[in-house]
Design an enzyme around this catalytic site. Structure first.
Site, PDB file in Angstrom:
ATOM      1  N   GLY A  71     129.861  30.270 -18.289  1.00  0.00           N
ATOM      2  CA  GLY A  71     128.686  29.439 -18.702  1.00  0.00           C
ATOM      3  C   GLY A  71     127.309  29.978 -18.520  1.00  0.00           C
TER       4      GLY A  71
ATOM      5  CB  CYS B 229     125.653  24.741  13.945  1.00  0.00           C
ATOM      6  SG  CYS B 229     124.008  25.516  13.266  1.00  0.00           S
TER       7      CYS B 229
ATOM      8  CB  CYS C 245     123.762  23.947   7.497  1.00  0.00           C
ATOM      9  SG  CYS C 245     122.601  22.689   7.680  1.00  0.00           S
TER      10      CYS C 245
ATOM     11  CE1 TYR D 227     118.954  33.712  -2.860  1.00  0.00           C
ATOM     12  CE2 TYR D 227     119.736  34.295  -5.189  1.00  0.00           C
ATOM     13  CZ  TYR D 227     120.047  34.231  -3.751  1.00  0.00           C
ATOM     14  OH  TYR D 227     121.256  34.532  -2.822  1.00  0.00           O
TER      15      TYR D 227
ATOM     16  CD1 TRP E 120     128.449  39.584  -2.966  1.00  0.00           C
ATOM     17  CD2 TRP E 120     129.906  39.050  -4.412  1.00  0.00           C
ATOM     18  NE1 TRP E 120     128.560  37.982  -2.829  1.00  0.00           N
ATOM     19  CE2 TRP E 120     129.383  37.888  -3.791  1.00  0.00           C
ATOM     20  CE3 TRP E 120     131.023  38.919  -5.549  1.00  0.00           C
ATOM     21  CZ2 TRP E 120     130.259  36.649  -4.036  1.00  0.00           C
ATOM     22  CZ3 TRP E 120     131.532  37.662  -5.672  1.00  0.00           C
ATOM     23  CH2 TRP E 120     131.147  36.498  -5.255  1.00  0.00           C
ATOM     24  NE  ARG E 121     128.508  38.616   2.103  1.00  0.00           N
ATOM     25  CZ  ARG E 121     128.702  37.432   2.553  1.00  0.00           C
ATOM     26  NH1 ARG E 121     129.884  37.179   3.286  1.00  0.00           N
ATOM     27  NH2 ARG E 121     127.795  36.265   2.265  1.00  0.00           N
TER      28      ARG E 121
ATOM     29  CB  CYS F 259     119.234  22.282  14.603  1.00  0.00           C
ATOM     30  SG  CYS F 259     119.230  21.200  13.282  1.00  0.00           S
TER      31      CYS F 259
ATOM     32  CB  CYS G   5     126.022  19.805  14.169  1.00  0.00           C
ATOM     33  SG  CYS G   5     125.140  19.133  12.744  1.00  0.00           S
TER      34      CYS G   5
ATOM     35  CD  GLN H 123     121.872  26.630 -12.254  1.00  0.00           C
ATOM     36  OE1 GLN H 123     122.236  25.713 -11.697  1.00  0.00           O
ATOM     37  NE2 GLN H 123     120.828  26.722 -12.874  1.00  0.00           N
TER      38      GLN H 123
ATOM     39  CD  GLU I 175     122.519  37.134  -4.587  1.00  0.00           C
ATOM     40  OE1 GLU I 175     122.273  36.109  -5.067  1.00  0.00           O
ATOM     41  OE2 GLU I 175     123.098  37.758  -3.548  1.00  0.00           O
TER      42      GLU I 175
ATOM     43  CG  ASP J 109     120.480  29.923  -1.328  1.00  0.00           C
ATOM     44  OD1 ASP J 109     120.027  29.898  -0.504  1.00  0.00           O
ATOM     45  OD2 ASP J 109     121.565  30.426  -1.690  1.00  0.00           O
TER      46      ASP J 109
HETATM   47 FE1  SF4 Z   1     122.841  22.410  10.096  1.00  0.00          FE
HETATM   48 FE2  SF4 Z   1     121.225  21.805  12.204  1.00  0.00          FE
HETATM   49 FE3  SF4 Z   1     123.788  20.852  12.212  1.00  0.00          FE
HETATM   50 FE4  SF4 Z   1     123.292  23.467  12.364  1.00  0.00          FE
HETATM   51  S1  SF4 Z   1     122.860  22.020  13.893  1.00  0.00           S
HETATM   52  S2  SF4 Z   1     124.765  22.474  10.855  1.00  0.00           S
HETATM   53  S3  SF4 Z   1     121.261  23.917  11.136  1.00  0.00           S
HETATM   54  S4  SF4 Z   1     122.061  20.450  10.884  1.00  0.00           S
END
Ligand code: SF4
Length: 366
Positions: free
Chosen positions: A96, A217, A207, A135, A39-40, A223, A214, A57, A52, A153
């Site tokens: 479903g 991330c 996340c 959403y 879908w992209r 964060c 993290c 679910q 979407e 979401d």
């Molecule tokens: Fe999630 Fe924060 Fe960890 Fe990034 S740093 S994965 S936003 S908890």
């Protein structure tokens, strides 16, 4: 640098500095790491809408083959609008939550009738369509039309709860509203669709609910949960109550290579789907009484009852403990309206919900 806090039930929005870091880092990360999903491929609003709805679910990996089959069966909004209800349900079979397919079908018909087949690009119009909640409205408008509309979401709520240490219960509607206010501030003027998808992608890939990654991330530097070592404590969510257990009987009535199937009621669980004749709330201790009552209600007579097996199926809120019972139908004057004889080798032409498909696999290979 104080990203946000809660005070007197007010939302304190993230600072401009935090907004800038999140926008830049997230968009750059998304550009390099986004998954290649069907879908992209383009920004066709109809294709995005279908994806979407299917993704509600349901996991991405599960959706992909259904999405591709559905789109090759109904490649345009007009083709879906013109399809028979039964064909749409058949194409959705196995995914479903069939009310999603019914709502999509009726909304698509409305778009063809009212908007000449163009998916509306305004919140006021699109959000009135059946099955299109806040959403989905945000996802379609931002991804297909590049509008700056939040699409919050479960993934996004998890990311925000951690990023800004929001302690509110994410199952509450008021929390979603707060998150939408935050998203409105975070979404950039340019590439709002990419930004919304980047947030969802971050929630799905980095996340994650358990063991967020993290160290990899892109927004780790701002964060709050990471800084405080609290990423596993958030988000907060009221414990879901366990599904209610209900005894159910599926009745397997075969005669001359034909089997009786039942159209379920228009409302309620598995509404209007094909099924086997079903007795719900069937207390195990008094099966015979239950059967007699069932026969009285349907104005039929069943004999030679044999238990053929058992099955468990859990819907989100209800746990069916199913007994499969074979029975013979004594000649009756007329069948209940919702029942129909179908040749055993034609069962595959009807759309059955998963729970009945599992039962049919036990009773006969279709
Ligand atoms: Fe999630 Fe924060 Fe960890 Fe990034 S740093 S994965 S936003 S908890």
């Amino acid at each position: 640098m104080e990203p946000m806090n809660k005070a007197n039930n007010q939302v304190l929005l993230p600072s401009d500095q935090v907004v800038e870091v999140v926008q830049q880092n997230l968009l750059e990360w998304y550009g390099e790491n986004k998954r290649d999903l069907p879908w992209r491929e383009n920004k066709n609003p109809y294709r995005i809408w279908v994806s979407e709805i299917m993704l509600q679910q349901t996991r991405v990996d599960t959706v992909i083959p259904y999405y591709e089959r559905f789109l090759s069966r109904f490649p345009t909004i007009e083709s879906l609008a013109a399809a028979a209800d039964e064909d749409v349900i058949k194409a959705w079979e196995g995914l479903g939550y069939y009310s999603r397919a019914r709502n999509l079908h009726s909304a698509v018909k409305e778009v063809v009738a009212e908007y000449g087949g163009k998916v509306p690009d305004k919140v006021a119009q699109i959000s009135k369509l059946k099955g299109v909640g806040p959403y989905t409205t945000g996802a379609i408008l931002s991804i297909a039309y590049d509008k700056k509309v939040p699409a919050v979401d479960g993934n996004v709520m998890r990311v925000f709860s951690r990023l800004f240490t929001i302690e509110d219960d994410i199952s509450q509607q008021s929390t979603r509203k707060k998150m939408e206010r935050i998203a409105e501030k975070l979404i950039p003027e340019s590439s709002p669709g990419d930004f919304n998808q980047a947030l969802m992608e971050l929630g799905a890939m980095v996340c994650t609910p358990q063991s967020p990654k993290c160290l990899f991330c892109p927004v780790q530097s701002v964060c709050k949960a990471y800084q405080q070592g609290r990423e596993s404590e958030l988000p907060r969510k009221k414990k879901a109550t366990s599904p209610k257990s209900v005894d159910v009987i599926f009745v397997w009535i075969v005669s001359e290579n034909k089997v009786l199937i039942e159209k379920r009621p228009e409302q309620g669980l598995l509404a209007h789907m094909w099924s086997l004749p079903t007795i719900e709330q069937a207390k195990k201790e008094n099966y015979l009484e239950v059967f007699n009552e069932f026969c009285d209600t349907k104005n039929i007579q069943l004999t030679n009852l044999i238990i053929r097996g058992n099955l468990d199926h859990i819907f989100s809120h209800i746990h069916w403990k199913i007994t499969l019972v074979q029975a013979d139908l004594k000649k009756s004057v007329s069948l209940p309206d919702e029942w129909e004889w179908i040749a055993l080798n034609q069962l595959h032409t009807r759309a059955f919900p998963n729970v009945y498909r599992k039962a049919l696999q036990q009773l006969v290979s279709i």
